[in-house]
Design a protein around this motif. Structure first.
Motif, PDB file in Angstrom:
ATOM      1  N   LYS A  61       0.834  -1.217   0.000  1.00 47.54           N
ATOM      2  CA  LYS A  61       0.000   0.000   0.000  1.00 47.54           C
ATOM      3  C   LYS A  61       0.856   1.249   0.000  1.00 47.54           C
ATOM      4  CE  LYS A  61      -3.705  -2.463   2.364  1.00 47.54           C
ATOM      5  NZ  LYS A  61      -4.365  -2.725   3.669  1.00 47.54           N
ATOM      6  N   MET A  62       1.962   1.221   0.748  1.00 50.24           N
ATOM      7  CA  MET A  62       2.886   2.359   0.727  1.00 50.24           C
ATOM      8  C   MET A  62       3.467   2.554  -0.674  1.00 50.24           C
ATOM      9  SD  MET A  62       4.978   1.918   4.319  1.00 50.24           S
ATOM     10  CE  MET A  62       4.155   2.075   5.909  1.00 50.24           C
ATOM     11  N   LEU A  63       3.842   1.441  -1.301  1.00 53.09           N
ATOM     12  CA  LEU A  63       4.420   1.518  -2.639  1.00 53.09           C
ATOM     13  C   LEU A  63       3.407   2.023  -3.655  1.00 53.09           C
ATOM     14  CD1 LEU A  63       6.821   1.036  -4.468  1.00 53.09           C
ATOM     15  CD2 LEU A  63       6.131  -1.365  -4.677  1.00 53.09           C
ATOM     16  N   TRP A  64       2.162   1.570  -3.546  1.00 55.37           N
ATOM     17  CA  TRP A  64       1.122   2.080  -4.451  1.00 55.37           C
ATOM     18  C   TRP A  64       0.939   3.577  -4.270  1.00 55.37           C
ATOM     19  CZ3 TRP A  64      -0.126  -0.238  -8.595  1.00 55.37           C
ATOM     20  CH2 TRP A  64      -0.261  -1.630  -8.674  1.00 55.37           C
ATOM     21  N   GLY A  65       1.060   4.053  -3.029  1.00 58.90           N
ATOM     22  CA  GLY A  65       0.935   5.498  -2.786  1.00 58.90           C
ATOM     23  C   GLY A  65       2.020   6.281  -3.493  1.00 58.90           C
ATOM     24  N   VAL A  66       3.268   5.793  -3.405  1.00 59.57           N
ATOM     25  CA  VAL A  66       4.376   6.448  -4.103  1.00 59.57           C
ATOM     26  C   VAL A  66       4.189   6.354  -5.616  1.00 59.57           C
ATOM     27  CG1 VAL A  66       6.870   6.414  -4.491  1.00 59.57           C
ATOM     28  CG2 VAL A  66       5.967   6.031  -2.189  1.00 59.57           C
ATOM     29  N   ASN A  67       3.758   5.179  -6.090  1.00 64.38           N
ATOM     30  CA  ASN A  67       3.524   5.007  -7.521  1.00 64.38           C
ATOM     31  C   ASN A  67       2.502   6.017  -8.044  1.00 64.38           C
ATOM     32  OD1 ASN A  67       5.293   2.851  -7.606  1.00 64.38           O
ATOM     33  ND2 ASN A  67       3.701   1.287  -7.548  1.00 64.38           N
ATOM     34  N   THR A 115       6.979  10.132   0.546  1.00 63.59           N
ATOM     35  CA  THR A 115       7.438   8.868   1.118  1.00 63.59           C
ATOM     36  C   THR A 115       7.320   8.861   2.641  1.00 63.59           C
ATOM     37  OG1 THR A 115       9.731   9.677   1.043  1.00 63.59           O
ATOM     38  CG2 THR A 115       8.979   8.330  -0.805  1.00 63.59           C
ATOM     39  N   THR A 116       7.627  10.002   3.273  1.00 65.07           N
ATOM     40  CA  THR A 116       7.482  10.064   4.734  1.00 65.07           C
ATOM     41  C   THR A 116       6.015   9.963   5.131  1.00 65.07           C
ATOM     42  OG1 THR A 116       9.439  11.503   4.824  1.00 65.07           O
ATOM     43  CG2 THR A 116       8.092  11.360   6.802  1.00 65.07           C
ATOM     44  N   ALA A 117       5.141  10.553   4.332  1.00 57.98           N
ATOM     45  CA  ALA A 117       3.707  10.419   4.599  1.00 57.98           C
ATOM     46  C   ALA A 117       3.275   8.961   4.520  1.00 57.98           C
ATOM     47  CB  ALA A 117       2.912  11.261   3.595  1.00 57.98           C
ATOM     48  N   MET A 118       3.825   8.220   3.570  1.00 64.92           N
ATOM     49  CA  MET A 118       3.489   6.804   3.468  1.00 64.92           C
ATOM     50  C   MET A 118       3.947   6.039   4.711  1.00 64.92           C
ATOM     51  SD  MET A 118       1.801   6.360   0.692  1.00 64.92           S
ATOM     52  CE  MET A 118       1.098   8.002   1.005  1.00 64.92           C
ATOM     53  N   ALA A 136      13.753   6.395   6.580  1.00 67.73           N
ATOM     54  CA  ALA A 136      14.570   6.084   7.757  1.00 67.73           C
ATOM     55  C   ALA A 136      13.938   6.563   9.055  1.00 67.73           C
ATOM     56  CB  ALA A 136      15.957   6.710   7.605  1.00 67.73           C
ATOM     57  N   SER A 137      12.976   7.471   8.955  1.00 63.08           N
ATOM     58  CA  SER A 137      12.324   8.036  10.132  1.00 63.08           C
ATOM     59  C   SER A 137      10.905   8.433   9.765  1.00 63.08           C
ATOM     60  CB  SER A 137      13.106   9.257  10.628  1.00 63.08           C
ATOM     61  OG  SER A 137      12.393   9.959  11.626  1.00 63.08           O
ATOM     62  N   ALA A 138      10.061   8.558  10.774  1.00 67.08           N
ATOM     63  CA  ALA A 138       8.711   9.076  10.550  1.00 67.08           C
ATOM     64  C   ALA A 138       8.681  10.594  10.658  1.00 67.08           C
ATOM     65  CB  ALA A 138       7.734   8.460  11.556  1.00 67.08           C
ATOM     66  N   ASN A 139       9.805  11.187  11.048  1.00 60.84           N
ATOM     67  CA  ASN A 139       9.922  12.642  11.192  1.00 60.84           C
ATOM     68  C   ASN A 139      10.461  13.228   9.879  1.00 60.84           C
ATOM     69  OD1 ASN A 139      11.139  15.253  11.723  1.00 60.84           O
ATOM     70  ND2 ASN A 139      10.840  14.827  13.901  1.00 60.84           N
ATOM     71  N   TYR A 140       9.654  14.038   9.219  1.00 60.22           N
ATOM     72  CA  TYR A 140      10.038  14.567   7.915  1.00 60.22           C
ATOM     73  C   TYR A 140      11.336  15.362   7.973  1.00 60.22           C
ATOM     74  CZ  TYR A 140       9.842  17.465   3.695  1.00 60.22           C
ATOM     75  OH  TYR A 140      10.147  18.114   2.526  1.00 60.22           O
ATOM     76  N   LEU A 141      11.493  16.246   8.965  1.00 62.12           N
ATOM     77  CA  LEU A 141      12.703  17.059   9.054  1.00 62.12           C
ATOM     78  C   LEU A 141      13.933  16.202   9.302  1.00 62.12           C
ATOM     79  CD1 LEU A 141      11.400  20.156  11.086  1.00 62.12           C
ATOM     80  CD2 LEU A 141      11.746  19.939   8.617  1.00 62.12           C
ATOM     81  N   ASP A 142      13.772  15.160  10.107  1.00 59.41           N
ATOM     82  CA  ASP A 142      14.891  14.247  10.336  1.00 59.41           C
ATOM     83  C   ASP A 142      15.289  13.561   9.026  1.00 59.41           C
ATOM     84  OD1 ASP A 142      16.299  12.614  12.815  1.00 59.41           O
ATOM     85  OD2 ASP A 142      15.953  11.336  11.064  1.00 59.41           O
ATOM     86  N   VAL A 143      14.307  13.159   8.238  1.00 62.44           N
ATOM     87  CA  VAL A 143      14.587  12.478   6.970  1.00 62.44           C
ATOM     88  C   VAL A 143      15.367  13.387   6.029  1.00 62.44           C
ATOM     89  CG1 VAL A 143      13.525  11.538   4.876  1.00 62.44           C
ATOM     90  CG2 VAL A 143      12.622  10.896   7.112  1.00 62.44           C
ATOM     91  N   VAL A 144      14.896  14.633   5.851  1.00 65.01           N
ATOM     92  CA  VAL A 144      15.518  15.486   4.831  1.00 65.01           C
ATOM     93  C   VAL A 144      16.838  16.096   5.296  1.00 65.01           C
ATOM     94  CG1 VAL A 144      13.309  15.981   3.752  1.00 65.01           C
ATOM     95  CG2 VAL A 144      14.185  17.545   5.496  1.00 65.01           C
TER      96      VAL A 144
END
Length: 262
Positions: A61-67, A115-118, A136-144
């Motif tokens: 489901k996460m992959l379909w969201g990105v797709n 991707t973080t939203a997924m 790598a994280s659920a925190n968007y700022l941490d990811v970017v």
């Protein structure tokens, strides 16, 4: 007796050019369709596997969201706006490099938001946050700031310089940076050839539309086939100093991933 007349040489050359151009377009279209079909099949197999395995179902489901949101929606937007971006590039002159860097960075931030939203949608898809994830994280700022976009900034700057200097087509840079993205991900999580089309589509779309800023520039040097491996690998080398800064200066000890293994 039927009389025939040979076409003038310039008409013959023109016809050959048209045929070559049509064949080139067909090859590019076939390659993209191949990537899309592979990506669709991958998501479909994950979905089928999810019937018996909840984690695979959540991942699917996460992959379909990105797709849908990135590859689908933004892919269509890129095709629709490419001529408009090409016209903007004609008017920008020396500002194209700055606009390219800014645009690609903005697109990377948007892609990571998706991707973080997924990752954060895991509870909606049947799992706990951190049980199944694609960032790598659920925190968007941490990811970017610690995992993705900040590492890519030197890559974007180098790509912009290469596009300004050499006549690399938008499609070529789409493929090359897609391969760069595959290597990026392989260095982080290990190589997985099954995901090659996915990373080409995701990373390639970061640069495909902004690359049209340079496509009308007549002053660029011709691109030889043996330069393309350098277009793939040089951005990775450009990121090495930034990775070193993150690991040893900016955030020593920061975890490479914030979740337990899936």
């Amino acid at each position: 007796m039927k009389m025939t007349q040979n076409a003038p040489p310039h008409e013959s050359r023109k016809n050959r050019t048209v045929v070559c151009s049509e064949n080139h377009i067909l090859m590019k279209l076939s390659f993209v369709i191949f990537l899309l079909v592979w990506q669709f099949l991958l998501a479909t197999f994950l979905t089928l596997g999810g019937i018996e395995n909840e984690k695979l179902g959540t991942m699917a489901k996460m992959l379909w969201g990105v797709n849908l949101l990135w590859i689908g929606v933004f892919g269509i937007i890129s095709l629709y706006l490419r001529d408009h971006v090409r016209e903007i590039g004609q008017r920008l002159g020396g500002k194209r490099l700055t606009i390219f860097f800014t645009s690609v960075t903005a697109l990377a931030l948007i892609e990571e938001a998706i991707t973080t939203a997924m990752t954060n949608c895991a509870p909606l898809f049947g799992a706990e946050i951190g049980e199944v994830y694609i960032t790598a994280s659920a925190n968007y700022l941490d990811v970017v700031f610690y995992h993705s976009v900040v590492v890519f900034l030197p890559q974007f700057a180098l790509l912009g310089w290469l596009l300004r200097k050499y006549a690399i087509s938008p499609f070529a840079v789409f493929v090359c940076y897609g391969l760069t993205g595959f290597v990026n991900e392989a260095l982080f999580a290990g190589p997985n050839p099954l995901l090659l089309p996915q990373w080409i589509l995701i990373y390639g779309l970061l640069v495909f539309l902004p690359a049209h800023l340079f496509s009308t520039d007549k002053d660029r040097k011709p691109m030889r086939w043996y330069f393309f491996p350098a277009v793939v690998l040089l951005p990775i080398l450009a990121s090495v100093p930034m990775v070193g800064l993150l690991l040893f200066v900016i955030a020593p000890g920061h975890p490479s991933i914030h979740f337990p293994p899936m």
